[in-house]
Design a protein around this motif. Sequence first.
Motif, PDB file in Angstrom:
ATOM      1  N   LEU A   3       0.828  -1.215   0.000  1.00  0.00           N
ATOM      2  CA  LEU A   3       0.000   0.000   0.000  1.00  0.00           C
ATOM      3  C   LEU A   3       0.871   1.277   0.000  1.00  0.00           C
ATOM      4  O   LEU A   3       0.617   2.201  -0.787  1.00  0.00           O
ATOM      5  CB  LEU A   3      -0.941  -0.051   1.210  1.00  0.00           C
ATOM      6  CG  LEU A   3      -2.236   0.735   1.137  1.00  0.00           C
ATOM      7  CD1 LEU A   3      -3.086   0.341  -0.056  1.00  0.00           C
ATOM      8  CD2 LEU A   3      -3.031   0.563   2.431  1.00  0.00           C
ATOM      9  N   PRO A   4       1.916   1.350   0.848  1.00  0.00           N
ATOM     10  CA  PRO A   4       2.778   2.543   0.794  1.00  0.00           C
ATOM     11  C   PRO A   4       3.463   2.711  -0.558  1.00  0.00           C
ATOM     12  O   PRO A   4       3.659   3.833  -1.030  1.00  0.00           O
ATOM     13  CB  PRO A   4       3.817   2.291   1.902  1.00  0.00           C
ATOM     14  CG  PRO A   4       3.171   1.306   2.822  1.00  0.00           C
ATOM     15  CD  PRO A   4       2.279   0.452   1.967  1.00  0.00           C
ATOM     16  N   GLU A   5       3.812   1.587  -1.198  1.00  0.00           N
ATOM     17  CA  GLU A   5       4.447   1.685  -2.530  1.00  0.00           C
ATOM     18  C   GLU A   5       3.457   2.239  -3.558  1.00  0.00           C
ATOM     19  O   GLU A   5       3.818   3.054  -4.406  1.00  0.00           O
ATOM     20  CB  GLU A   5       4.958   0.306  -2.985  1.00  0.00           C
ATOM     21  CG  GLU A   5       6.278  -0.069  -2.349  1.00  0.00           C
ATOM     22  CD  GLU A   5       6.655  -1.539  -2.529  1.00  0.00           C
ATOM     23  OE1 GLU A   5       7.756  -1.906  -2.101  1.00  0.00           O
ATOM     24  OE2 GLU A   5       5.847  -2.330  -3.077  1.00  0.00           O
ATOM     25  N   GLY A  28      -5.595   7.944   0.630  1.00  0.00           N
ATOM     26  CA  GLY A  28      -6.478   7.180   1.517  1.00  0.00           C
ATOM     27  C   GLY A  28      -5.882   7.186   2.902  1.00  0.00           C
ATOM     28  O   GLY A  28      -4.719   7.546   3.088  1.00  0.00           O
ATOM     29  N   VAL A  29      -6.681   6.752   3.893  1.00  0.00           N
ATOM     30  CA  VAL A  29      -6.203   6.813   5.275  1.00  0.00           C
ATOM     31  C   VAL A  29      -6.849   5.699   6.090  1.00  0.00           C
ATOM     32  O   VAL A  29      -7.956   5.267   5.789  1.00  0.00           O
ATOM     33  CB  VAL A  29      -6.527   8.203   5.898  1.00  0.00           C
ATOM     34  CG1 VAL A  29      -8.016   8.371   6.176  1.00  0.00           C
ATOM     35  CG2 VAL A  29      -5.727   8.453   7.169  1.00  0.00           C
ATOM     36  N   PHE A 103      -6.689   2.151  -9.453  1.00  0.00           N
ATOM     37  CA  PHE A 103      -5.940   2.330  -8.200  1.00  0.00           C
ATOM     38  C   PHE A 103      -6.826   2.049  -6.990  1.00  0.00           C
ATOM     39  O   PHE A 103      -6.351   1.556  -5.973  1.00  0.00           O
ATOM     40  CB  PHE A 103      -5.306   3.726  -8.160  1.00  0.00           C
ATOM     41  CG  PHE A 103      -4.485   3.981  -9.403  1.00  0.00           C
ATOM     42  CD1 PHE A 103      -3.394   3.170  -9.676  1.00  0.00           C
ATOM     43  CD2 PHE A 103      -4.841   4.956 -10.320  1.00  0.00           C
ATOM     44  CE1 PHE A 103      -2.656   3.340 -10.836  1.00  0.00           C
ATOM     45  CE2 PHE A 103      -4.114   5.138 -11.488  1.00  0.00           C
ATOM     46  CZ  PHE A 103      -3.017   4.327 -11.747  1.00  0.00           C
ATOM     47  N   LEU A 104      -8.118   2.344  -7.120  1.00  0.00           N
ATOM     48  CA  LEU A 104      -9.054   1.970  -6.055  1.00  0.00           C
ATOM     49  C   LEU A 104      -9.099   0.447  -5.941  1.00  0.00           C
ATOM     50  O   LEU A 104      -9.025  -0.109  -4.837  1.00  0.00           O
ATOM     51  CB  LEU A 104     -10.452   2.534  -6.350  1.00  0.00           C
ATOM     52  CG  LEU A 104     -11.544   2.047  -5.402  1.00  0.00           C
ATOM     53  CD1 LEU A 104     -11.292   2.529  -3.973  1.00  0.00           C
ATOM     54  CD2 LEU A 104     -12.923   2.505  -5.883  1.00  0.00           C
ATOM     55  N   GLU A 109      -7.496  -4.655  -3.302  1.00  0.00           N
ATOM     56  CA  GLU A 109      -6.758  -5.916  -3.383  1.00  0.00           C
ATOM     57  C   GLU A 109      -5.693  -6.012  -2.297  1.00  0.00           C
ATOM     58  O   GLU A 109      -5.442  -7.076  -1.743  1.00  0.00           O
ATOM     59  CB  GLU A 109      -6.081  -5.982  -4.744  1.00  0.00           C
ATOM     60  CG  GLU A 109      -6.417  -7.248  -5.525  1.00  0.00           C
ATOM     61  CD  GLU A 109      -5.823  -7.147  -6.911  1.00  0.00           C
ATOM     62  OE1 GLU A 109      -6.549  -6.650  -7.783  1.00  0.00           O
ATOM     63  OE2 GLU A 109      -4.658  -7.526  -7.092  1.00  0.00           O
ATOM     64  N   LEU A 110      -5.061  -4.873  -1.983  1.00  0.00           N
ATOM     65  CA  LEU A 110      -3.985  -4.889  -0.992  1.00  0.00           C
ATOM     66  C   LEU A 110      -4.527  -4.920   0.435  1.00  0.00           C
ATOM     67  O   LEU A 110      -3.962  -5.561   1.315  1.00  0.00           O
ATOM     68  CB  LEU A 110      -3.078  -3.660  -1.189  1.00  0.00           C
ATOM     69  CG  LEU A 110      -2.247  -3.680  -2.473  1.00  0.00           C
ATOM     70  CD1 LEU A 110      -1.668  -2.303  -2.777  1.00  0.00           C
ATOM     71  CD2 LEU A 110      -1.131  -4.711  -2.356  1.00  0.00           C
TER      72      LEU A 110
END
Length: 196
Positions: A3-5, A28-29, A103-104, A109-110
């Motif tokens: 997610l950070p990548e 996102g958060v 990207f959503l 997925e992640l």
Amino acid sequence: MTLPELALDLKDCRRCRLASGRTQVVFGVGNPHATIMFVGEAPGFYEDRQGEPFVGAAGRLLNELLEAVGLSRADVYIANVIKCRPPDNRDPLPDEVDTCKPFLFQQIELIKPKVVCTLGNFAIQTLCGKKIGIMKVRGQVFQVQEFFVFPMLHPAAALHQGNLNEPLREDFRKLKAFLDRPQEPAATVEQMNLFG
Ligand code: URA
């Protein structure tokens, strides 16, 4: 990809025209391992400034609704269909949604949430790939791939139209009932035709 990548990858995104008017990408958060994810439409003025979804008036209402069903922002993950603020908060254009929605789906997925709660028309239509009206499907549970989709009214709609305030609260009560008893049978997206 983590997610950070993915967030880093999108940080300087210039794939669509919204890049020129935004202050920053609002990725996102929340809890990256959340079982519940909320998906709104697009960042507004305050979200664009602060880089976090739902921090303005709609966000304050969302926080209150979460608390009312025993959840907090830290428990869930919150994102939008569109990661950059459209000028003057206009509706996202179809090509902007098409550019941003992969990207959503990558975020989903992640994070692998069990339930994705969509807020308003844009999010439910994007997730289900169908032109469905939120009033027809709100409060029902649908199975999409490995997760459930739970369409809800958008908090901003309730702020603008007072008569939607109680229906929005009802959506959150139904979400709580579903979370307490998640084995409730869900319709498939194909069966959505039955409703709208
Ligand atoms: N409305 C949205 O759909 N998303 C936000 O982040 C804020 C308001």
